[in-house]
Design a protein around this motif. Structure first.
Motif, PDB file in Angstrom:
ATOM      1  N   ALA A   1     -16.850  -4.806   5.183  1.00 10.35           N
ATOM      2  CA  ALA A   1     -15.580  -4.428   5.126  1.00 10.35           C
ATOM      3  C   ALA A   1     -15.235  -3.265   4.805  1.00 10.35           C
ATOM      4  CB  ALA A   1     -14.481  -5.613   4.652  1.00 10.35           C
ATOM      5  N   LEU A   2     -15.788  -2.848   3.643  1.00 14.75           N
ATOM      6  CA  LEU A   2     -15.449  -1.505   2.886  1.00 14.75           C
ATOM      7  C   LEU A   2     -16.179  -0.454   3.707  1.00 14.75           C
ATOM      8  CD1 LEU A   2     -16.103  -2.501  -0.895  1.00 14.75           C
ATOM      9  CD2 LEU A   2     -14.053  -1.672   0.258  1.00 14.75           C
ATOM     10  N   GLU A   3     -17.219  -0.799   4.400  1.00 12.68           N
ATOM     11  CA  GLU A   3     -17.982   0.279   5.023  1.00 12.68           C
ATOM     12  C   GLU A   3     -17.029   0.602   6.401  1.00 12.68           C
ATOM     13  OE1 GLU A   3     -22.339   1.158   6.685  1.00 12.68           O
ATOM     14  OE2 GLU A   3     -21.575  -0.607   6.772  1.00 12.68           O
ATOM     15  N   ALA A   4     -16.507  -0.173   7.117  1.00 10.63           N
ATOM     16  CA  ALA A   4     -15.927  -0.138   8.255  1.00 10.63           C
ATOM     17  C   ALA A   4     -14.559   0.557   7.747  1.00 10.63           C
ATOM     18  CB  ALA A   4     -15.435  -1.648   8.757  1.00 10.63           C
ATOM     19  N   ALA A   5     -13.956   0.146   6.656  1.00  8.81           N
ATOM     20  CA  ALA A   5     -12.511   0.821   6.409  1.00  8.81           C
ATOM     21  C   ALA A   5     -12.994   1.961   6.002  1.00  8.81           C
ATOM     22  CB  ALA A   5     -11.981   0.323   5.105  1.00  8.81           C
TER      23      ALA A   5
END
Length: 87
Positions: A43-47
């Motif tokens: 999720a952090l990578e996508a954001a």
């Protein structure tokens, strides 16, 4: 290795040792804790990618960040909120 690495070879060995220690610690976690960490990282990578490319966040990214937050809180309550954890 207690001293700070000085040579490229020492830095490389330090990095390998650190990566192995991280992997060993991760593998010692329960399956749901590992899943929470993987979900949070994803999720952090996508954001971060969306922010870098668009200078904006999509609602789907926010939803995944929220889900990841609650999974981390559930799995690591004793770490982040020891007063609220039922130990």
């Amino acid at each position: 290795m207690t001293n700070k690495p000085n040579t490229p070879e020492e830095w490389e060995q330090w990095r390998k040792d650190r990566n192995q220690a991280n992997l060993d610690a991760f593998n010692a976690l329960q399956a749901d804790q590992q899943a929470a960490i993987r979900q949070t990282f994803k999720a952090l990578e996508a954001a971060q990618n969306t922010l870098s490319e668009c200078q904006d966040l999509w609602l789907s990214d926010i939803k995944e960040l929220d889900r990841a937050f609650w999974q981390m809180r559930y799995n690591f309550m004793a770490v982040v909120c020891p007063d609220e954890a039922d130990l």
